[in-house]
Design a protein around this motif. Structure first.
Motif, PDB file in Angstrom:
ATOM      1  N   ARG A 204      38.410  61.773  43.568  1.00 27.06           N
ATOM      2  CA  ARG A 204      39.412  62.572  44.270  1.00 27.06           C
ATOM      3  C   ARG A 204      40.433  61.671  44.960  1.00 27.06           C
ATOM      4  N   PRO A 205      41.682  62.115  45.141  1.00 29.54           N
ATOM      5  CA  PRO A 205      42.624  61.374  45.980  1.00 29.54           C
ATOM      6  C   PRO A 205      42.026  61.151  47.372  1.00 29.54           C
ATOM      7  N   GLY A 206      42.087  59.917  47.824  1.00 31.70           N
ATOM      8  CA  GLY A 206      41.467  59.554  49.087  1.00 31.70           C
ATOM      9  C   GLY A 206      40.031  59.105  48.929  1.00 31.70           C
ATOM     10  N   GLY A 207      39.472  59.268  47.734  1.00 32.74           N
ATOM     11  CA  GLY A 207      38.096  58.854  47.480  1.00 32.74           C
ATOM     12  C   GLY A 207      37.978  57.351  47.303  1.00 32.74           C
ATOM     13  N   VAL A 208      36.733  56.874  47.334  1.00 36.58           N
ATOM     14  CA  VAL A 208      36.449  55.441  47.341  1.00 36.58           C
ATOM     15  C   VAL A 208      35.627  55.058  46.118  1.00 36.58           C
ATOM     16  N   ILE A 209      35.990  53.916  45.526  1.00 39.68           N
ATOM     17  CA  ILE A 209      35.200  53.276  44.477  1.00 39.68           C
ATOM     18  C   ILE A 209      34.735  51.936  45.027  1.00 39.68           C
ATOM     19  N   LEU A 210      33.447  51.694  44.993  1.00 37.09           N
ATOM     20  CA  LEU A 210      32.885  50.433  45.476  1.00 37.09           C
ATOM     21  C   LEU A 210      32.036  49.828  44.366  1.00 37.09           C
ATOM     22  N   THR A 211      32.375  48.609  43.974  1.00 39.85           N
ATOM     23  CA  THR A 211      31.645  47.982  42.873  1.00 39.85           C
ATOM     24  C   THR A 211      31.547  46.476  43.070  1.00 39.85           C
ATOM     25  N   PRO A 212      30.434  45.866  42.662  1.00 44.70           N
ATOM     26  CA  PRO A 212      30.393  44.407  42.569  1.00 44.70           C
ATOM     27  C   PRO A 212      31.406  43.923  41.538  1.00 44.70           C
ATOM     28  N   TRP A 213      31.890  42.712  41.750  1.00 44.18           N
ATOM     29  CA  TRP A 213      32.955  42.157  40.932  1.00 44.18           C
ATOM     30  C   TRP A 213      32.494  40.870  40.256  1.00 44.18           C
ATOM     31  N   GLU A 214      33.033  40.637  39.102  1.00 42.69           N
ATOM     32  CA  GLU A 214      32.724  39.419  38.363  1.00 42.69           C
ATOM     33  C   GLU A 214      33.926  39.019  37.536  1.00 42.69           C
ATOM     34  N   THR A 215      34.137  37.720  37.425  1.00 43.85           N
ATOM     35  CA  THR A 215      35.030  37.183  36.402  1.00 43.85           C
ATOM     36  C   THR A 215      34.172  36.324  35.482  1.00 43.85           C
ATOM     37  N   PRO A 216      34.680  35.966  34.299  1.00 43.96           N
ATOM     38  CA  PRO A 216      33.890  35.064  33.457  1.00 43.96           C
ATOM     39  C   PRO A 216      33.564  33.746  34.147  1.00 43.96           C
ATOM     40  N   TRP A 217      34.367  33.374  35.162  1.00 45.01           N
ATOM     41  CA  TRP A 217      34.137  32.107  35.868  1.00 45.01           C
ATOM     42  C   TRP A 217      32.974  32.198  36.845  1.00 45.01           C
ATOM     43  N   VAL A 218      32.880  33.322  37.591  1.00 45.89           N
ATOM     44  CA  VAL A 218      31.837  33.436  38.608  1.00 45.89           C
ATOM     45  C   VAL A 218      31.520  34.904  38.880  1.00 45.89           C
ATOM     46  N   CYS A 219      30.260  35.188  39.115  1.00 41.11           N
ATOM     47  CA  CYS A 219      29.828  36.523  39.532  1.00 41.11           C
ATOM     48  C   CYS A 219      29.681  36.493  41.047  1.00 41.11           C
ATOM     49  N   TYR A 220      30.656  37.075  41.743  1.00 40.33           N
ATOM     50  CA  TYR A 220      30.621  37.013  43.203  1.00 40.33           C
ATOM     51  C   TYR A 220      31.620  37.999  43.780  1.00 40.33           C
ATOM     52  N   GLY A 221      31.179  38.740  44.782  1.00 38.82           N
ATOM     53  CA  GLY A 221      32.096  39.586  45.538  1.00 38.82           C
ATOM     54  C   GLY A 221      31.950  41.067  45.253  1.00 38.82           C
ATOM     55  N   LEU A 222      32.569  41.837  46.117  1.00 42.95           N
ATOM     56  CA  LEU A 222      32.653  43.286  45.986  1.00 42.95           C
ATOM     57  C   LEU A 222      34.119  43.677  46.067  1.00 42.95           C
ATOM     58  N   VAL A 223      34.477  44.801  45.464  1.00 44.34           N
ATOM     59  CA  VAL A 223      35.819  45.341  45.641  1.00 44.34           C
ATOM     60  C   VAL A 223      35.695  46.812  46.012  1.00 44.34           C
ATOM     61  N   ARG A 224      36.443  47.190  47.063  1.00 44.07           N
ATOM     62  CA  ARG A 224      36.428  48.568  47.566  1.00 44.07           C
ATOM     63  C   ARG A 224      37.837  49.140  47.396  1.00 44.07           C
ATOM     64  N   LEU A 225      37.964  50.127  46.538  1.00 46.66           N
ATOM     65  CA  LEU A 225      39.258  50.698  46.189  1.00 46.66           C
ATOM     66  C   LEU A 225      39.365  52.121  46.721  1.00 46.66           C
ATOM     67  N   VAL A 226      40.561  52.485  47.149  1.00 39.29           N
ATOM     68  CA  VAL A 226      40.867  53.862  47.536  1.00 39.29           C
ATOM     69  C   VAL A 226      41.845  54.421  46.513  1.00 39.29           C
ATOM     70  N   VAL A 227      41.547  55.603  46.001  1.00 41.20           N
ATOM     71  CA  VAL A 227      42.358  56.226  44.951  1.00 41.20           C
ATOM     72  C   VAL A 227      43.424  57.100  45.597  1.00 41.20           C
ATOM     73  N   ASP A 228      44.665  56.978  45.098  1.00 44.89           N
ATOM     74  CA  ASP A 228      45.735  57.813  45.655  1.00 44.89           C
ATOM     75  C   ASP A 228      46.038  58.991  44.727  1.00 44.89           C
TER      76      ASP A 228
END
Length: 393
Positions: A204-228
């Motif tokens: 939904r608009p205003g909703g949140v997506i939270l996922t662990p993040w990875e690149t081929p170089w390193v698996c590290y971090g989280l990203v928290r996105l808000v959908v408009d």
């Protein structure tokens, strides 16, 4: 269950709660502490788990004390190896795990779930995280998707035994779950290199997506996105976590078999940048390099059987068209031999990425963000959305 067993479980749970509180730097929110006690972690683990980097098997039947200790340490526990297939000798690898409880509750806190929210979880695993969510918002408001059919069936049984029955689906989590959309929150328990467009479309608009993040170089971090309302998702990266990659985003390449060929004639040069400066314990550097190189992965080879080479860092593109190697002779600390082949000069790209990161003040992941545009393209940024992170290749 004997009273002695119950007492041991209570002691183990109290110990874990203390460890989680110490890691988070604050007590759990009341709603999550209630879920912690109501949805015990050990009831979701299989009778055999694998521990440590060597994946040592630990069976509940033969070592109940060790198994319970593993269940209530603030650490991840491997619950499946080799996608459930029988491993060959010395070829065991982790394919599913129960995440460390501190990162589970850190992510649940970051998700900012409210009563009545509809939540989609991607990556059911053992079912413990889905159980915690179901306790928080009600099972009718939770859907959870697991790609592995064996794990999906077992997780559903674990949840049922716990008296919690969210909608449990066996399917490809990258597609989300349209039947119950839209969602107020989507949380993944596997890392991604790209946020699936379906997740954005089903939030939904205003909703949140939270996922662990990875690149081929390193698996590290989280990203928290808000959908408009326009179908764009944007938000900040955060440190912490290293999760297994979503299965349909894996890179199934091996340097020697799939990339380097006998007829390849690489160019030789040298560098003063240590390969350990970009692959060692400085995860801030690795994170920034991964955002810039995007499709470059790496592998250490510490016994290359080449005269004068003690260690070798291999680099390659995920399409296997370019590669590089950086050799250490075992003595010099400021000069390394570089070999590069293909249309791209990968070590030059890594040097440029490291120099950029150094010049902007050696920032950590928390100063970076990501925008997923309506067309699905990803734009990592630094400090603010209009400062796009440069791409090296």
């Amino acid at each position: 269950m004997t009273k002695q067993d119950e007492a041991a479980e209570q002691i183990a749970m109290r110990g874990l709660l203390g460890e989680v509180t110490a890691d988070l730097g604050a007590p759990l929110a009341r709603v999550w502490e209630e879920a912690f006690w109501a949805v015990p972690r050990h009831r979701f683990l299989p009778d055999r788990v694998w521990l440590g980097t060597d994946l040592y098997p630990c069976d509940r039947s033969t070592d109940p004390g060790g198994w319970l200790s593993a269940a209530y340490e603030d650490d991840s526990v491997v619950t499946q190896i080799n996608d459930g297939n029988a491993p060959a000798v010395s070829e065991s690898w982790a394919s599913s795990s129960a995440s460390a409880p501190s990162i589970v509750f850190r992510m649940l806190d970051m998700l900012d779930v409210k009563s009545g929210h509809k939540v989609l979880e991607v990556g059911t695993g053992t079912g413990w995280n889905a159980g915690l969510l179901a306790h928080r918002v009600g099972a009718d408001n939770v859907a959870t998707v697991e790609v592995d059919p064996v794990l999906a069936v077992q997780a559903a049984l674990n949840l049922k035994r716990a008296g919690l029955e969210p909608e449990a689906i066996c399917g490809d989590g990258a597609a989300g779950y349209l039947a119950s959309a839209p969602y107020d929150r989507i949380i993944a328990t596997c890392s991604v290199r790209e946020v699936p467009r379906a997740w954005v479309e089903q939030t939904r608009p205003g909703g949140v997506i939270l996922t662990p993040w990875e690149t081929p170089w390193v698996c590290y971090g989280l990203v928290r996105l808000v959908v408009d309302a326009g179908g764009q998702a944007s938000g900040w990266f955060h440190p912490h976590s290293a999760f297994m990659l979503m299965r349909n985003q894996r890179t199934d390449l091996r340097i020697f078999q799939d990339v380097v060929r006998d007829d390849h004639v690489p160019d030789e040069s040298s560098t003063g940048l240590s390969p350990w400066a970009v692959t060692g314990n400085d995860f801030a550097a690795q994170f920034a390099i991964g955002l810039q190189t995007r499709d470059v992965w790496r592998s250490w080879h510490d016994d290359p059987a080449v005269d004068g080479v003690a260690s070798r860092l291999w680099l390659a593109t995920t399409d296997a068209t370019s590669w590089a190697a950086v050799d250490w002779d075992g003595q010099s600390e400021d000069r390394f031999t570089v070999w590069q082949y293909g249309p791209r000069r990968l070590w030059n790209e890594v040097e440029a990425a490291h120099a950029w990161w150094h010049n902007v003040g050696r920032p950590g992941p928390e100063r970076f963000g990501l925008t997923v545009r309506p067309d699905g393209t990803h734009a990592p940024w630094f400090d603010r959305p209009d400062q796009v992170v440069p791409r090296t290749g």
